[in-house]
Design a protein around this motif. Structure first.
Motif, PDB file in Angstrom:
ATOM      1  N   PHE B  52      34.710  37.767  28.967  1.00 31.92           N
ATOM      2  CA  PHE B  52      34.803  38.747  27.876  1.00 31.92           C
ATOM      3  C   PHE B  52      34.751  40.189  28.380  1.00 31.92           C
ATOM      4  CE2 PHE B  52      33.794  34.936  25.479  1.00 31.92           C
ATOM      5  CZ  PHE B  52      34.739  35.028  24.467  1.00 31.92           C
ATOM      6  N   ILE B  53      33.945  40.440  29.401  1.00 32.88           N
ATOM      7  CA  ILE B  53      33.899  41.820  29.925  1.00 32.88           C
ATOM      8  C   ILE B  53      35.237  42.148  30.579  1.00 32.88           C
ATOM      9  CG2 ILE B  53      32.757  43.398  31.553  1.00 32.88           C
ATOM     10  CD1 ILE B  53      30.627  42.847  29.664  1.00 32.88           C
ATOM     11  N   GLY B  54      35.834  41.172  31.271  1.00 34.14           N
ATOM     12  CA  GLY B  54      37.171  41.388  31.856  1.00 34.14           C
ATOM     13  C   GLY B  54      38.158  41.778  30.768  1.00 34.14           C
ATOM     14  N   GLY B  55      38.069  41.067  29.624  1.00 33.27           N
ATOM     15  CA  GLY B  55      38.930  41.379  28.484  1.00 33.27           C
ATOM     16  C   GLY B  55      38.707  42.784  27.976  1.00 33.27           C
ATOM     17  N   VAL B  56      37.452  43.176  27.845  1.00 41.55           N
ATOM     18  CA  VAL B  56      37.116  44.517  27.337  1.00 41.55           C
ATOM     19  C   VAL B  56      37.627  45.591  28.302  1.00 41.55           C
ATOM     20  CG1 VAL B  56      35.178  46.079  26.841  1.00 41.55           C
ATOM     21  CG2 VAL B  56      35.141  43.738  25.987  1.00 41.55           C
ATOM     22  N   VAL B  57      37.441  45.361  29.580  1.00 47.42           N
ATOM     23  CA  VAL B  57      37.878  46.339  30.596  1.00 47.42           C
ATOM     24  C   VAL B  57      39.386  46.558  30.482  1.00 47.42           C
ATOM     25  CG1 VAL B  57      38.162  46.737  33.096  1.00 47.42           C
ATOM     26  CG2 VAL B  57      35.978  45.925  32.216  1.00 47.42           C
ATOM     27  N   VAL B  83      36.758  44.925  38.402  1.00 46.46           N
ATOM     28  CA  VAL B  83      36.067  43.635  38.431  1.00 46.46           C
ATOM     29  C   VAL B  83      35.612  43.301  39.851  1.00 46.46           C
ATOM     30  CG1 VAL B  83      36.412  41.131  38.169  1.00 46.46           C
ATOM     31  CG2 VAL B  83      37.138  42.681  36.354  1.00 46.46           C
ATOM     32  N   ILE B  84      36.516  43.455  40.818  1.00 44.92           N
ATOM     33  CA  ILE B  84      36.175  43.053  42.199  1.00 44.92           C
ATOM     34  C   ILE B  84      35.169  44.014  42.839  1.00 44.92           C
ATOM     35  CG2 ILE B  84      37.114  42.802  44.559  1.00 44.92           C
ATOM     36  CD1 ILE B  84      39.570  41.508  43.329  1.00 44.92           C
ATOM     37  N   LEU B  85      35.384  45.305  42.635  1.00 41.93           N
ATOM     38  CA  LEU B  85      34.518  46.272  43.327  1.00 41.93           C
ATOM     39  C   LEU B  85      33.133  46.404  42.688  1.00 41.93           C
ATOM     40  CD1 LEU B  85      37.015  49.175  44.086  1.00 41.93           C
ATOM     41  CD2 LEU B  85      35.979  47.638  45.742  1.00 41.93           C
ATOM     42  N   GLU B  86      33.089  46.376  41.376  1.00 39.90           N
ATOM     43  CA  GLU B  86      31.816  46.716  40.746  1.00 39.90           C
ATOM     44  C   GLU B  86      31.281  45.692  39.749  1.00 39.90           C
ATOM     45  OE1 GLU B  86      30.557  49.171  42.311  1.00 39.90           O
ATOM     46  OE2 GLU B  86      28.678  48.910  41.231  1.00 39.90           O
ATOM     47  N   PHE B  87      32.147  45.299  38.818  1.00 41.13           N
ATOM     48  CA  PHE B  87      31.619  44.456  37.748  1.00 41.13           C
ATOM     49  C   PHE B  87      31.041  43.143  38.286  1.00 41.13           C
ATOM     50  CE2 PHE B  87      32.452  40.770  35.052  1.00 41.13           C
ATOM     51  CZ  PHE B  87      31.454  40.983  34.127  1.00 41.13           C
ATOM     52  N   ILE B  92      26.944  41.765  37.430  1.00 41.13           N
ATOM     53  CA  ILE B  92      26.463  40.379  37.293  1.00 41.13           C
ATOM     54  C   ILE B  92      25.123  40.205  38.014  1.00 41.13           C
ATOM     55  CG2 ILE B  92      26.952  37.980  38.047  1.00 41.13           C
ATOM     56  CD1 ILE B  92      28.496  38.735  35.525  1.00 41.13           C
ATOM     57  N   SER B  93      24.946  40.889  39.146  1.00 41.59           N
ATOM     58  CA  SER B  93      23.666  40.776  39.865  1.00 41.59           C
ATOM     59  C   SER B  93      22.517  41.343  39.045  1.00 41.59           C
ATOM     60  CB  SER B  93      23.736  41.491  41.215  1.00 41.59           C
ATOM     61  OG  SER B  93      24.643  40.817  42.042  1.00 41.59           O
ATOM     62  N   ILE B  94      22.802  42.408  38.294  1.00 42.73           N
ATOM     63  CA  ILE B  94      21.730  42.977  37.457  1.00 42.73           C
ATOM     64  C   ILE B  94      21.393  41.998  36.321  1.00 42.73           C
ATOM     65  CG2 ILE B  94      21.198  44.858  35.838  1.00 42.73           C
ATOM     66  CD1 ILE B  94      22.608  46.699  37.897  1.00 42.73           C
ATOM     67  N   ILE B  95      22.425  41.351  35.797  1.00 43.39           N
ATOM     68  CA  ILE B  95      22.157  40.329  34.769  1.00 43.39           C
ATOM     69  C   ILE B  95      21.359  39.169  35.396  1.00 43.39           C
ATOM     70  CG2 ILE B  95      23.270  38.579  33.303  1.00 43.39           C
ATOM     71  CD1 ILE B  95      25.522  40.739  32.941  1.00 43.39           C
ATOM     72  N   ILE B 146      29.850  34.626  42.130  1.00 41.56           N
ATOM     73  CA  ILE B 146      30.558  35.907  41.992  1.00 41.56           C
ATOM     74  C   ILE B 146      32.078  35.680  42.090  1.00 41.56           C
ATOM     75  CG2 ILE B 146      30.873  38.196  43.089  1.00 41.56           C
ATOM     76  CD1 ILE B 146      28.242  37.758  41.391  1.00 41.56           C
ATOM     77  N   THR B 147      32.489  34.707  42.886  1.00 37.92           N
ATOM     78  CA  THR B 147      33.922  34.381  42.971  1.00 37.92           C
ATOM     79  C   THR B 147      34.431  33.925  41.605  1.00 37.92           C
ATOM     80  OG1 THR B 147      33.526  33.660  45.224  1.00 37.92           O
ATOM     81  CG2 THR B 147      35.623  32.998  44.254  1.00 37.92           C
ATOM     82  N   ILE B 148      33.638  33.075  40.953  1.00 35.28           N
ATOM     83  CA  ILE B 148      34.010  32.602  39.603  1.00 35.28           C
ATOM     84  C   ILE B 148      34.082  33.799  38.656  1.00 35.28           C
ATOM     85  CG2 ILE B 148      33.188  31.229  37.624  1.00 35.28           C
ATOM     86  CD1 ILE B 148      32.017  29.259  39.663  1.00 35.28           C
ATOM     87  N   SER B 149      33.104  34.694  38.793  1.00 33.81           N
ATOM     88  CA  SER B 149      33.065  35.884  37.933  1.00 33.81           C
ATOM     89  C   SER B 149      34.313  36.741  38.128  1.00 33.81           C
ATOM     90  CB  SER B 149      31.808  36.693  38.255  1.00 33.81           C
ATOM     91  OG  SER B 149      31.882  37.947  37.654  1.00 33.81           O
ATOM     92  N   MET B 150      34.720  36.939  39.389  1.00 29.23           N
ATOM     93  CA  MET B 150      35.915  37.752  39.673  1.00 29.23           C
ATOM     94  C   MET B 150      37.140  37.110  39.033  1.00 29.23           C
ATOM     95  SD  MET B 150      35.475  38.555  43.700  1.00 29.23           S
ATOM     96  CE  MET B 150      34.212  39.593  44.367  1.00 29.23           C
ATOM     97  N   PHE B 151      37.277  35.822  39.246  1.00 30.68           N
ATOM     98  CA  PHE B 151      38.446  35.102  38.732  1.00 30.68           C
ATOM     99  C   PHE B 151      38.483  35.170  37.204  1.00 30.68           C
ATOM    100  CE2 PHE B 151      40.199  31.062  37.114  1.00 30.68           C
ATOM    101  CZ  PHE B 151      41.495  31.186  37.576  1.00 30.68           C
ATOM    102  N   LEU B 152      37.360  34.849  36.577  1.00 31.76           N
ATOM    103  CA  LEU B 152      37.358  34.814  35.108  1.00 31.76           C
ATOM    104  C   LEU B 152      37.469  36.210  34.493  1.00 31.76           C
ATOM    105  CD1 LEU B 152      34.812  31.971  34.353  1.00 31.76           C
ATOM    106  CD2 LEU B 152      37.286  31.928  34.032  1.00 31.76           C
ATOM    107  N   GLY B 153      36.954  37.198  35.184  1.00 29.30           N
ATOM    108  CA  GLY B 153      37.077  38.585  34.706  1.00 29.30           C
ATOM    109  C   GLY B 153      38.543  38.987  34.634  1.00 29.30           C
TER     110      GLY B 153
END
Lengths: 248, 244
Positions: B52-57, B83-87, B92-95, B146-153
């Motif tokens: 969803f954040i990827g969508g918003v971005v 997404v790759i550099l920061e999100f 995600i690490s802060i979450i 984080i790889t999953i996060s990058m892909f899904l973002g």
């Protein structure tokens, strides 16, 4: 046997234990008694090696804590069993796993031997039917019995109990006290119990050390403690007016 | 002075957790348990958030790039870079400092309060090696999350942008545009550093906590506070060293 020679322990300029000198005998239930804040827990933790004493020495069956290197200290600590006030059972493990835990961690014996040894001690504390239960499913008394089984599963030379019957009803408390005494005799262990429960003192106090404000005030057994004319001991043993009247 | 004392205590804790190792089979069991609790159990929340954040971005990028002179491929490009550099690595690490960090602090803190850690020590077991070391090793798999996060973002961005009427071909072209593989390397370096922080800082707060049940909650809050701050500061330092 554990000999305590003139130990002193302080925290941030406050002396908690002062010139304590005593002996805890093998095969006997040794009780450390005294009011809250008298230094009982600190003395127990010093005996356990969780606290280093500032001066003096503790001698475990002839071996002085002063002369031990870290490996020897570890060796002594592995000859100790401890029953904590709140039982300190591992929440995620059932009764069998809790009792087996020291064997899993510290021995190389095979699985069958571990299970049979753990079962032997579980049966000894009468919990054969509860081996698959989690600590949260057990009553306070049952938790204490599991803690006792776990403490003795490694055949320790020294057994320490920190207020083993706190939070238990008087009848269950006596059962736990008697179980500890029986185990002490059966395995010839030096058992040291930290307590301020007078029922325990009278029931199993074979060697009683009375502490007040960090000093050892008195030492004797359960018969002597009732007759003692020491003012501090009298105030502790006969703390209520009713008991004072009954004595007189 | 207290702050310096705590820093020293933190590094000593790490040193002790790597020394006097428990039996291998016990540690393997603990590591697999921690992989399940810390890594695998985090995938669901990370997936939902990332999608969803990827969508918003991407929608926000589309909004900022409404000028007809600007190519629509920039939406995909900017979403990928964000997404790759920061999100994925930092946000995600802060979450995770909240999810994994609170779990670690409260589980170790509860063991401290209920004297389970004292029980381990009395048995002659190195409690830090038994409790903290498996968490550090388990968190080495955190880059997988984080790889999953990058892909899904990025996929979330694609789906969201398709719904706004921007041709998805432009987005796909954008995510392939000027690809710098070093940015992914930088991101994984950050992730590995954060995974160590996520395993050790909450463990420190749980292991050395004092008090009762209420203090376990306080320790968890403190743990989240410090883990987030350390991650943000390290994020700046690593970025300065690797990208500036």
């Amino acid at each position: 046997m554990i000999e305590v020679k003139n130990i002193l322990k302080s925290f941030e300029n406050s002396d908690v234990l002062k010139e304590i000198e005593t002996i805890f005998y093998r095969g006997k239930t040794n009780l450390i008694i005294g009011q809250s804040g008298s230094g009982k827990t600190v003395l127990l933790k010093c005996l356990l090696g969780l606290y280093e004493v500032d001066s003096g020495e503790i001698i475990y069956d002839g071996v002085s804590s002063k002369k031990m290197n870290s490996d020897e200290k570890l060796d002594i600590s592995r000859q100790m069993g401890m029953v904590f006030q709140g039982s300190a059972l591992f929440d995620s493990m059932n009764v069998l796993e809790n009792v087996r835990f020291p064997l899993d961690m510290l021995t190389k014996i095979d699985e069958n031997e571990k299970n049979s040894r753990a079962m032997k001690f579980i049966e000894r504390v009468n919990l054969k039917d509860a081996i698959n239960k989690l600590p949260s499913e057990l009553s306070g008394g049952m938790q204490k019995r599991v803690a006792i089984a776990r403490a003795i599963v490694m055949n320790p030379k020294y057994l320490f109990c920190d207020e083993p019957n706190s939070g238990l009803d008087p009848k269950t408390a006596i059962v736990i006290d008697q179980l500890i005494q029986e185990i002490t005799k059966e395995y010839n262990i030096t058992t040291i119990i930290n307590s301020h429960d007078m029922n325990s003192v009278i029931e199993i106090g074979e060697n009683i050390v009375f502490l007040k404000e960090g000093y050892k005030i008195w030492q004797g057994n359960n018969k002597e403690v009732l007759k003692s004319r020491n003012k501090e001991v009298e105030d502790f043993v006969y703390s209520s007016e009713l008991l004072k009247k009954l004595r007189n | 002075m207290n702050f310096l004392h705590d820093i020293g205590k933190y590094f000593l804790m790490i040193k002790i957790s790597f020394s006097k190792s428990c039996k291998r089979e016990i540690l393997y069991k603990q590591i697999f348990k921690e992989i399940n609790d810390l890594v695998l159990d985090s995938i669901q929340i990370v997936s939902i958030l990332s999608f969803f954040i990827g969508g918003v971005v991407s929608i926000q990028m589309a909004l900022s790039l409404e000028n007809p002179l600007l190519s629509k491929t920039l939406i995909g490009y900017a979403t990928r870079e964000s997404v790759i550099l920061e999100f994925a690595p930092t946000f995600i690490s802060i979450i995770m400092a909240g999810k994994v960090g609170s779990y670690i602090t409260s589980s170790i803190g509860t063991m401290r309060v209920t004297e389970q850690i004292d029980a381990l020590e009395v048995m002659g077991i190195n409690s830090l090696n038994y409790l903290v070391f498996p968490k550090i090793i388990a968190m080495l798999l955190y880059p997988f999350v984080i790889t999953i996060s990058m892909f899904l973002g990025i996929v979330g961005g694609l789906l969201a942008i398709s719904l706004t009427g921007v041709p998805s071909e432009a987005y796909i072209q954008g995510i392939q545009m000027d690809f710098e593989s070093y940015h992914v390397t930088y991101s994984y370096i950050k992730t590995l550093v954060f995974s160590f922080v996520l395993a050790t800082v909450p463990s420190f707060h749980g292991y050395y906590m004092k008090g009762g049940a209420l203090d376990v909650g306080k320790a968890s809050t403190q743990s989240f506070y410090w883990t987030s701050i350390i991650i943000i500061i390290l994020n700046y330092i690593i970025t300065q060293l690797l990208l500036a």
